[in-house]
Write a protein that holds these residues in place. Structure first.
Motif, PDB file in Angstrom:
ATOM      1  N   ARG A  68      -5.621 -26.325  73.164  1.00 20.55           N
ATOM      2  CA  ARG A  68      -5.787 -26.612  71.721  1.00 20.55           C
ATOM      3  C   ARG A  68      -4.671 -27.534  71.229  1.00 20.55           C
ATOM      4  NH1 ARG A  68      -9.619 -23.549  72.829  1.00 20.55           N
ATOM      5  NH2 ARG A  68     -10.073 -25.529  73.849  1.00 20.55           N
ATOM      6  N   GLU A  69      -3.435 -27.268  71.693  1.00 21.29           N
ATOM      7  CA  GLU A  69      -2.308 -28.086  71.207  1.00 21.29           C
ATOM      8  C   GLU A  69      -2.438 -29.534  71.695  1.00 21.29           C
ATOM      9  OE1 GLU A  69       1.588 -26.213  71.494  1.00 21.29           O
ATOM     10  OE2 GLU A  69       2.557 -28.161  71.171  1.00 21.29           O
ATOM     11  N   LEU A  70      -2.850 -29.697  72.948  1.00 16.15           N
ATOM     12  CA  LEU A  70      -3.033 -31.061  73.480  1.00 16.15           C
ATOM     13  C   LEU A  70      -4.169 -31.774  72.745  1.00 16.15           C
ATOM     14  CD1 LEU A  70      -2.681 -30.315  77.312  1.00 16.15           C
ATOM     15  CD2 LEU A  70      -1.032 -31.529  75.881  1.00 16.15           C
ATOM     16  N   GLU A  71      -5.245 -31.024  72.475  1.00 19.56           N
ATOM     17  CA  GLU A  71      -6.383 -31.618  71.758  1.00 19.56           C
ATOM     18  C   GLU A  71      -5.967 -32.036  70.343  1.00 19.56           C
ATOM     19  OE1 GLU A  71      -9.598 -28.877  74.168  1.00 19.56           O
ATOM     20  OE2 GLU A  71      -9.351 -28.562  72.021  1.00 19.56           O
ATOM     21  N   ALA A  72      -5.180 -31.164  69.687  1.00 20.83           N
ATOM     22  CA  ALA A  72      -4.749 -31.478  68.312  1.00 20.83           C
ATOM     23  C   ALA A  72      -3.869 -32.733  68.320  1.00 20.83           C
ATOM     24  CB  ALA A  72      -3.990 -30.295  67.727  1.00 20.83           C
ATOM     25  N   TRP A  73      -3.023 -32.852  69.336  1.00 24.09           N
ATOM     26  CA  TRP A  73      -2.137 -34.024  69.454  1.00 24.09           C
ATOM     27  C   TRP A  73      -2.975 -35.296  69.591  1.00 24.09           C
ATOM     28  CZ3 TRP A  73      -1.350 -37.870  73.034  1.00 24.09           C
ATOM     29  CH2 TRP A  73      -0.146 -38.573  72.949  1.00 24.09           C
ATOM     30  N   CYS A  74      -4.003 -35.206  70.444  1.00 26.23           N
ATOM     31  CA  CYS A  74      -4.864 -36.378  70.673  1.00 26.23           C
ATOM     32  C   CYS A  74      -5.636 -36.722  69.397  1.00 26.23           C
ATOM     33  CB  CYS A  74      -5.816 -36.084  71.834  1.00 26.23           C
ATOM     34  SG  CYS A  74      -6.954 -37.421  72.176  1.00 26.23           S
ATOM     35  N   LYS A  75      -6.112 -35.682  68.689  1.00 33.61           N
ATOM     36  CA  LYS A  75      -6.886 -35.925  67.453  1.00 33.61           C
ATOM     37  C   LYS A  75      -5.998 -36.621  66.415  1.00 33.61           C
ATOM     38  CE  LYS A  75     -10.671 -35.173  64.871  1.00 33.61           C
ATOM     39  NZ  LYS A  75     -10.299 -35.759  63.618  1.00 33.61           N
ATOM     40  N   GLU A  76      -4.723 -36.221  66.379  1.00 30.14           N
ATOM     41  CA  GLU A  76      -3.793 -36.882  65.430  1.00 30.14           C
ATOM     42  C   GLU A  76      -3.666 -38.373  65.755  1.00 30.14           C
ATOM     43  OE1 GLU A  76       0.177 -35.245  64.992  1.00 30.14           O
ATOM     44  OE2 GLU A  76      -0.742 -33.286  64.645  1.00 30.14           O
ATOM     45  N   CYS A  77      -3.546 -38.681  67.043  1.00 26.65           N
ATOM     46  CA  CYS A  77      -3.464 -40.103  67.448  1.00 26.65           C
ATOM     47  C   CYS A  77      -4.735 -40.834  67.023  1.00 26.65           C
ATOM     48  CB  CYS A  77      -3.298 -40.252  68.960  1.00 26.65           C
ATOM     49  SG  CYS A  77      -1.760 -39.634  69.607  1.00 26.65           S
ATOM     50  N   CYS A  78      -5.891 -40.184  67.211  1.00 30.40           N
ATOM     51  CA  CYS A  78      -7.177 -40.817  66.851  1.00 30.40           C
ATOM     52  C   CYS A  78      -7.228 -41.048  65.340  1.00 30.40           C
ATOM     53  CB  CYS A  78      -8.352 -39.933  67.250  1.00 30.40           C
ATOM     54  SG  CYS A  78      -8.589 -39.784  69.009  1.00 30.40           S
ATOM     55  N   GLU A 102     -11.505 -49.192  69.552  1.00 32.51           N
ATOM     56  CA  GLU A 102     -12.375 -50.231  68.969  1.00 32.51           C
ATOM     57  C   GLU A 102     -13.691 -50.314  69.735  1.00 32.51           C
ATOM     58  OE1 GLU A 102      -9.315 -53.461  66.944  1.00 32.51           O
ATOM     59  OE2 GLU A 102     -10.347 -54.009  68.790  1.00 32.51           O
ATOM     60  N   ALA A 103     -13.573 -50.248  71.077  1.00 35.00           N
ATOM     61  CA  ALA A 103     -14.780 -50.333  71.905  1.00 35.00           C
ATOM     62  C   ALA A 103     -15.691 -49.130  71.641  1.00 35.00           C
ATOM     63  CB  ALA A 103     -14.399 -50.404  73.380  1.00 35.00           C
ATOM     64  N   MET A 104     -15.084 -47.958  71.460  1.00 37.32           N
ATOM     65  CA  MET A 104     -15.881 -46.757  71.179  1.00 37.32           C
ATOM     66  C   MET A 104     -16.633 -46.897  69.851  1.00 37.32           C
ATOM     67  SD  MET A 104     -15.670 -44.270  73.459  1.00 37.32           S
ATOM     68  CE  MET A 104     -16.272 -42.941  72.469  1.00 37.32           C
ATOM     69  N   PHE A 105     -15.910 -47.317  68.808  1.00 34.06           N
ATOM     70  CA  PHE A 105     -16.545 -47.481  67.493  1.00 34.06           C
ATOM     71  C   PHE A 105     -17.677 -48.510  67.581  1.00 34.06           C
ATOM     72  CE2 PHE A 105     -12.752 -45.482  65.435  1.00 34.06           C
ATOM     73  CZ  PHE A 105     -13.443 -44.556  64.665  1.00 34.06           C
ATOM     74  N   THR A 125     -22.892 -37.520  69.779  1.00 33.75           N
ATOM     75  CA  THR A 125     -21.964 -38.601  69.425  1.00 33.75           C
ATOM     76  C   THR A 125     -22.272 -39.238  68.070  1.00 33.75           C
ATOM     77  OG1 THR A 125     -21.842 -39.045  71.765  1.00 33.75           O
ATOM     78  CG2 THR A 125     -20.874 -40.693  70.346  1.00 33.75           C
ATOM     79  N   LEU A 126     -23.557 -39.497  67.803  1.00 35.16           N
ATOM     80  CA  LEU A 126     -23.875 -40.208  66.556  1.00 35.16           C
ATOM     81  C   LEU A 126     -23.677 -39.309  65.335  1.00 35.16           C
ATOM     82  CD1 LEU A 126     -26.927 -42.470  67.442  1.00 35.16           C
ATOM     83  CD2 LEU A 126     -24.524 -42.718  67.995  1.00 35.16           C
ATOM     84  N   GLN A 127     -23.879 -38.001  65.541  1.00 35.04           N
ATOM     85  CA  GLN A 127     -23.693 -37.087  64.410  1.00 35.04           C
ATOM     86  C   GLN A 127     -22.211 -36.731  64.206  1.00 35.04           C
ATOM     87  OE1 GLN A 127     -26.553 -33.954  64.704  1.00 35.04           O
ATOM     88  NE2 GLN A 127     -27.231 -34.560  62.674  1.00 35.04           N
ATOM     89  N   TYR A 128     -21.472 -36.662  65.275  1.00 41.21           N
ATOM     90  CA  TYR A 128     -20.047 -36.285  65.182  1.00 41.21           C
ATOM     91  C   TYR A 128     -19.197 -37.365  65.851  1.00 41.21           C
ATOM     92  CZ  TYR A 128     -22.419 -31.842  64.448  1.00 41.21           C
ATOM     93  OH  TYR A 128     -23.255 -30.867  63.999  1.00 41.21           O
ATOM     94  N   PRO A 129     -19.198 -38.583  65.298  1.00 39.24           N
ATOM     95  CA  PRO A 129     -18.499 -39.671  66.011  1.00 39.24           C
ATOM     96  C   PRO A 129     -17.005 -39.409  66.186  1.00 39.24           C
ATOM     97  CG  PRO A 129     -19.224 -40.385  63.819  1.00 39.24           C
ATOM     98  CD  PRO A 129     -19.826 -39.033  64.059  1.00 39.24           C
ATOM     99  N   ALA A 134     -12.636 -38.431  69.905  1.00 42.59           N
ATOM    100  CA  ALA A 134     -11.422 -37.683  70.286  1.00 42.59           C
ATOM    101  C   ALA A 134     -11.606 -37.044  71.661  1.00 42.59           C
ATOM    102  CB  ALA A 134     -11.119 -36.623  69.242  1.00 42.59           C
ATOM    103  N   SER A 135     -12.815 -36.540  71.916  1.00 43.28           N
ATOM    104  CA  SER A 135     -13.082 -35.904  73.206  1.00 43.28           C
ATOM    105  C   SER A 135     -12.991 -36.934  74.340  1.00 43.28           C
ATOM    106  CB  SER A 135     -14.477 -35.271  73.138  1.00 43.28           C
ATOM    107  OG  SER A 135     -14.934 -34.972  74.399  1.00 43.28           O
TER     108      SER A 135
END
Ligand code: HEM
Length: 353
Positions: A68-78, A102-105, A125-129, A134-135
């Motif tokens: 969870r902590e690693l995921e939260a860190w990555c989400k903050e970067c995103c 940028e490529a993902m968006f 993906t389209l509903q929860y971009p 982040a994933s």
């Protein structure tokens, strides 16, 4: 890690573990603490969830907390990256460009526009971009930093065992213009043409041989056979839906293709020196499997090899330093999927040249 996150999020929104030691130590201790507990979540996810509902934890609860902590860190970067991208006025500093985000968006926007409700990604993906991105980003982080780190470790180890080869490599590196020697008058803050760096034969050979003998992912890469059946090598009529796998470790030790396979011999990749025939060369390249192959092969292989992550680091270090082994106890790779030294360390001494 700083290389990967700069590529994903742009330099200013990536990690700065090189300078921020406490954050670096925290991040890596979380990352490594959970590594031996990937089996249940990966191979038996439903059973693991079911047991969890019953209050039985097949993995210690702190593994989930670390994730969870690693995921939260990555989400903050995103989130920081998305905020930067939405700012008015383009950031003129190219190093802040979040190439992967940028490529993902762009990919999601294209899928929405062209397929919309019909897309197989519609309900995910389209509903929860934001969550999907982040994933994907944490997958790239994990897939990208550890493999490259392991490869860099074994390149440095092999070079540190052969000072004459280091000198040969340095001579080759100094032919670059501008080169990366801090003492050289041609050295500037700018980096040489990536194509020039990519075409250095000794550098390339050293990296290829290290990836062969010390593949960072030596473990089994699973695939499921297609319906109704298929043939794999000499095995005919394998029914569909069967899990099959091969490992880089074994493939890279085919003695018919790589004579004396346990020997680290970078000259296998030097076509001017190894005397290989065209056929032998083709087989050597065909059996090289450090990045796997097919639809699930490594998406970062070009970034790692020809996008110059590994080549740049090795060139920067060996243009300026000679390295010597101080302690390589436990340098042998253990068994597993992504695998580095058993001791998880290699201690070198850097001598300025
Ligand atoms: C020396 C460096 C690297 C090595 C040896 C390596 C090797 C591999 C291997 C063997 C796979 C498994 C493919 C399969 O299941 O068949 C893989 C997957 C992957 N790699 Fe790499 N990799 C490296 C660097 C990177 C970098 C730098 C990135 C990102 C920038 C990256 C991103 C990925 C991703 C996202 C996957 C999953 C692909 C998928 O499942 O579709 N890798 N890598």
């Amino acid at each position: 890690m700083d290389f990967i996150t700069a590529y994903q999020f742009g330099l200013k929104n990536g990690s700065n573990f090189l300078q921020n030691e406490s954050e670096r130590r925290r991040w890596f201790s979380l990352y490594h603490s959970r590594k031996t507990y990937t089996f249940f979540n990966q191979e038996l996810p439903r059973l693991t969830k079911f047991f969890k509902l019953l209050g039985i934890h097949l993995c210690p609860t702190w593994v989930d907390e670390a994730n969870r902590e690693l995921e939260a860190w990555c989400k903050e970067c995103c989130d920081a990256t998305t905020a930067s991208m939405n700012q008015t006025g383009k950031d003129s500093d190219v190093s802040n460009q979040p190439v992967v985000m940028e490529a993902m968006f762009a990919g999601i926007a294209k899928e929405t526009k062209t397929k919309g409700d019909e897309s197989v990604l519609h309900s995910t993906t389209l509903q929860y971009p934001e969550l999907s991105i982040a994933s994907e980003m944490i997958d790239h982080l994990a897939a990208g930093h550890e493999t490259s780190g392991i490869t860099l470790t074994y390149i440095s180890w092999n070079l540190s065992r052969d000072l004459a080869l280091q000198d040969k490599l340095r001579k080759e590196l100094l032919t670059l213009c501008p080169n990366m020697s801090l003492a050289s008058p041609t050295s500037t803050k700018s980096i040489c043409n990536p194509k020039d760096l990519d075409s250095l034969p000794i550098l390339h050979a050293v990296i290829m041989e290290t990836l062969r003998l010390h593949a960072a992912i030596p473990g089994s890469l699973p695939r499921v056979t297609p319906y109704p059946s298929c043939t794999l090598g000499p095995y005919e009529n394998i029914p569909g839906g069967v899990r099959v796998q091969a490992q880089g470790h074994s493939v890279h030790r085919n003695a018919e293709v790589y004579p004396e396979p346990e020997k680290w011999d970078y000259t296998r990749w030097l076509d001017d020196e190894n005397g290989y025939t065209e056929d032998q060369r083709r087989e050597r390249d065909r059996w090289f499997w450090a990045f796997s192959s097919g639809g699930r092969m490594c998406v970062g292989s070009n970034f790692a090899m020809h996008g110059l992550e590994i080549k740049l680091v090795i060139a920067a270090v060996y243009s300026n330093f000679r390295t010597h082994i101080v302690n390589d106890d436990g340098i042998e790779q253990t068994d597993g999927y992504t695998v580095g030294p058993a001791s998880n360390q290699l201690i070198l001494r850097f001598e300025k040249v």
